[in-house]
Design a protein around this motif. Structure first.
Motif, PDB file in Angstrom:
ATOM      1  N   GLU A 103      -7.924   0.899   7.870  1.00 54.19           N
ATOM      2  CA  GLU A 103      -6.525   1.598   7.960  1.00 54.19           C
ATOM      3  C   GLU A 103      -5.592   0.887   6.970  1.00 54.19           C
ATOM      4  OE1 GLU A 103      -3.437   2.681  11.486  1.00 54.19           O
ATOM      5  OE2 GLU A 103      -5.264   2.047  12.175  1.00 54.19           O
ATOM      6  N   ILE A 104      -4.747   1.613   6.411  1.00 54.27           N
ATOM      7  CA  ILE A 104      -3.852   0.939   5.290  1.00 54.27           C
ATOM      8  C   ILE A 104      -2.203   1.052   5.804  1.00 54.27           C
ATOM      9  CG2 ILE A 104      -3.139   0.764   3.162  1.00 54.27           C
ATOM     10  CD1 ILE A 104      -5.856   0.955   2.221  1.00 54.27           C
ATOM     11  N   VAL A 105      -1.717   0.141   5.807  1.00 55.26           N
ATOM     12  CA  VAL A 105      -0.068   0.345   6.443  1.00 55.26           C
ATOM     13  C   VAL A 105       0.902  -0.301   5.149  1.00 55.26           C
ATOM     14  CG1 VAL A 105       1.768  -0.438   7.989  1.00 55.26           C
ATOM     15  CG2 VAL A 105      -0.596   0.201   8.629  1.00 55.26           C
ATOM     16  N   SER A 106       1.576   0.742   4.771  1.00 57.50           N
ATOM     17  CA  SER A 106       2.756   0.476   4.098  1.00 57.50           C
ATOM     18  C   SER A 106       3.924  -0.435   4.474  1.00 57.50           C
ATOM     19  CB  SER A 106       3.223   1.626   3.124  1.00 57.50           C
ATOM     20  OG  SER A 106       4.484   1.350   2.479  1.00 57.50           O
ATOM     21  N   ILE A 107       4.156  -1.556   3.851  1.00 53.65           N
ATOM     22  CA  ILE A 107       5.597  -2.297   4.312  1.00 53.65           C
ATOM     23  C   ILE A 107       6.365  -2.051   3.008  1.00 53.65           C
ATOM     24  CG2 ILE A 107       6.263  -4.448   5.202  1.00 53.65           C
ATOM     25  CD1 ILE A 107       4.508  -3.207   6.898  1.00 53.65           C
ATOM     26  N   PRO A 108       7.133  -0.934   2.869  1.00 55.95           N
ATOM     27  CA  PRO A 108       8.171  -0.657   1.605  1.00 55.95           C
ATOM     28  C   PRO A 108       8.849  -1.629   1.490  1.00 55.95           C
ATOM     29  CG  PRO A 108       8.657   0.785   3.563  1.00 55.95           C
ATOM     30  CD  PRO A 108       7.468  -0.235   4.103  1.00 55.95           C
ATOM     31  N   GLY A 109       9.443  -1.721  -0.060  1.00 62.78           N
ATOM     32  CA  GLY A 109      10.561  -2.572  -0.206  1.00 62.78           C
ATOM     33  C   GLY A 109      10.667  -2.283  -1.792  1.00 62.78           C
TER      34      GLY A 109
END
Ligand code: SAM
Length: 218
Positions: A103-109
């Motif tokens: 599973e891949i999770v984006s922590i945006p910025g």
């Protein structure tokens, strides 16, 4: 879990609370240049171990990182600046992790292309992100000619200080004296945006030796 964590493109304040929390809590942080990422982790008292993952070790290190994921470890991927996977080796690891079923999770910025585009004054409803043009002149001009077909879209390029003059000269040759916004050192001390036609932007650039990192908007 593999977290894709965006980090500042210059100003250390440009990171989310969530990104700092994730970087503190994962088992390992994969980064391009450990010296650069250490400046960020020290600033935020993040004590997670760093491991380098960059263009020239991405095959071997990618396998190692997938092994950690298999063991149930949490891994964060960061790049030297901005959002991993955007014009950096992150894409390869993201692809392999997806293929292996993680599973891949984006922590945006931050990402330099969106920061530059949003202040360029150019139409933003449709744009083409090209990233870096080829280093060799022939290939660069060929690609620029192809980009010229995008008559309706704003074009966004990344460029280094070593090649910016040559690239803008080629842009002038292929696109003519088109409008340009040249964003330099966004969020840093010598941040500036030069807007004008290609000839005037080139003249401005030639006054001093180009320094810093550039986003070119056409
Ligand atoms: N992953 C990054 C992102 O999300 O923007 C881009 C990485 S790419 C290897 C580096 C290029 O991004 C630089 O050569 C420059 O074109 C652009 N860039 C990065 N930081 C910048 C900044 N603060 N100001 C202007 N351009 C920047």
């Amino acid at each position: 879990m593999l977290y894709i964590v965006s980090t500042p493109i210059g100003n250390l304040g440009d990171i989310t609370y969530r990104a700092v929390e994730i970087l503190k809590n994962v088992d390992v942080i994969a980064c391009e240049d450990t010296r650069k990422t250490r400046i960020l982790t020290q600033h935020y008292q993040i004590r997670t171990p760093l491991t380098s993952y960059y263009e020239y070790n991405k095959a071997a290190k990618g396998d190692y990182l997938l092994k950690l994921l298999k063991e149930g470890k949490n891994v964060a991927l960061v790049s030297d600046a901005g959002t991993p996977g955007i014009s950096d080796p992150g894409y390869t690891l993201i692809r392999s992790a997806l293929e292996a079923g993680y599973e891949i999770v984006s922590i945006p910025g931050p990402t330099a292309l969106i920061s530059a585009l949003s202040i360029s004054g150019f139409a933003t409803h449709r744009f083409v992100f090209e990233g870096f043009l080829p280093a060799k002149r022939g290939a660069r001009k060929k690609r620029l000619k192809e980009l010229k077909d995008h008559k309706e879209e704003t074009v966004v390029l990344y460029e280094s200080p070593h090649r910016i003059l040559k690239t803008l000269e080629d842009v002038h040759e292929v696109f003519g004296n088109c409008p340009i916004a040249l964003a330099r050192e966004i969020t840093k001390k010598f941040e500036e945006v030069v807007r004008g036609d290609c000839t005037s932007v080139l003249e401005c650039l030639k006054k001093t030796k180009p320094r810093g990192e550039f986003v070119v908007i056409l």
